[in-house]
Motif scaffolding. Structure first.
Motif, PDB file in Angstrom:
ATOM      1  N   THR A 166      12.181   7.840   0.776  1.00  0.00           N
ATOM      2  CA  THR A 166      11.321   8.519   1.733  1.00  0.00           C
ATOM      3  C   THR A 166      10.290   7.535   2.282  1.00  0.00           C
ATOM      4  N   ILE A 167      10.072   7.572   3.566  1.00  0.00           N
ATOM      5  CA  ILE A 167       9.063   6.714   4.196  1.00  0.00           C
ATOM      6  C   ILE A 167       7.706   7.383   4.044  1.00  0.00           C
ATOM      7  N   ALA A 168       6.856   6.815   3.195  1.00  0.00           N
ATOM      8  CA  ALA A 168       5.583   7.455   2.861  1.00  0.00           C
ATOM      9  C   ALA A 168       4.701   7.669   4.090  1.00  0.00           C
ATOM     10  N   ASP A 169       4.815   6.764   5.059  1.00  0.00           N
ATOM     11  CA  ASP A 169       3.980   6.869   6.255  1.00  0.00           C
ATOM     12  C   ASP A 169       4.202   8.181   7.010  1.00  0.00           C
ATOM     13  N   PHE A 170       5.383   8.780   6.835  1.00  0.00           N
ATOM     14  CA  PHE A 170       5.695   9.995   7.593  1.00  0.00           C
ATOM     15  C   PHE A 170       5.028  11.233   6.995  1.00  0.00           C
ATOM     16  N   HIS A 171       4.628  11.143   5.714  1.00  0.00           N
ATOM     17  CA  HIS A 171       3.998  12.276   5.023  1.00  0.00           C
ATOM     18  C   HIS A 171       4.920  13.495   4.961  1.00  0.00           C
TER      19      HIS A 171
END
Length: 287
Positions: free
Chosen positions: A24-29
């Motif tokens: 999961t891309i953490a920046d996307f929340h």
């Protein structure tokens, strides 16, 4: 990237899979829903080629896909058909049924087969709606559908020159009567991307040409490329999937034929085809 090997099913119908899930891309929340590539590697029904497993899965993962490699039945376990078709159905049904848990889009499943794996993919594409597979998997027929089929230097019919050993043919088909993929094509086949080489020394290009004619007669949308050169088993046709010099000390130039920059474009071509069919730009942006 999370890589997980697990066994699906129970009793007499099981199949081992290896799942590649991008982190999961953490920046996307938020979690991202991904298309899924279901990969059927080649290997002549005697093994599963590793050149068509992780390198292919990682290529899809680099484009945001989740990917799963299917370790379908081989001839040392008994007749390949029809069990391998049931195994593919089990995988498709599993990811459709549990799509939310895997963060998979059930409307973006591509079945990607190579060589012998492509043969099973092509057969499945023509038979997924039959009662036999649904009965064996234990699900409604609709849960067995894939949204696209992608084939690379695929065997289509066992009558086109490979296998040339009748014993291997018998070991593949057993008593299963419907084993020529071009003869089971219907209008319900998924849209298909297919490529092969004219100089394939193992699986004659007539396999692909015959399949194209069958798809066209049935009105199935198809994108096809026939390259005028290249050996069988090119995988990504890039240096990292080409055989190293030490593979054939007697012929150190052998592996060079498996790195073909012009043919390596096949993967980007497939992604562009899927992008157009599935409108992937909107798919990603509208999440």
């Amino acid at each position: 990237m999370q890589v997980t090997t697990k066994t699906l099913g129970q009793g007499r119908l099981t199949v081992q899979i290896t799942l590649y899930q991008p982190a999961t891309i953490a920046d996307f929340h938020q979690d991202v829903t991904r298309p899924l590539a279901i990969i059927l590697p080649g290997g002549g029904f005697t093994f599963h080629s590793q050149r068509e497993q992780e390198p292919i899965a990682l290529a899809y993962a680099a484009q945001g896909f989740a990917a799963v490699v299917v370790h379908y039945r081989l001839i040392d376990q008994g007749a390949v058909l029809p069990t391998a078709l049931w195994q593919i159905g089990l995988v498709v049904q599993h990811f459709r049924h549990h799509a939310a848990a895997y963060h998979i889009s059930p409307e973006h499943l591509v079945l990607a087969g190579f060589s012998a794996g492509g043969y099973l993919g092509a057969l499945y594409a023509g038979l997924w709606m039959t009662d036999d597979i649904a009965y064996q998997v234990g699900c409604p027929t609709a849960e067995l559908r894939v949204n696209a089929l992608a084939l690379a230097y695929s065997v289509i019919g066992l009558r086109f020159g490979w296998p040339d050993d009748p014993r291997l043919v018998q070991a593949v088909v057993g008593d299963w009567p419907t084993h020529e993929a071009d003869q089971v094509v219907t209008a319900q086949n998924p849209p298909t991307f297919i490529w092969a080489t004219q100089t394939d020394e193992l699986v004659p290009v007539e396999n692909t040409l015959t399949y194209l004619r069958a798809l066209n007669r049935a009105g199935v949308s198809v994108r096809a490329t026939i390259y005028d050169h290249g050996p069988h088993g090119l995988s990504l046709a890039q240096d990292q999937t080409a055989f190293p010099k030490r593979f054939r000390p007697d012929n150190p130039t052998f592996g060079a034929a498996f790195s073909q920059p012009d043919i390596a474009s096949w993967f980007n071509d497939e992604l562009a085809w899927l992008n157009r069919r599935w409108q992937l730009e909107d798919f990603w942006r509208n999440q």
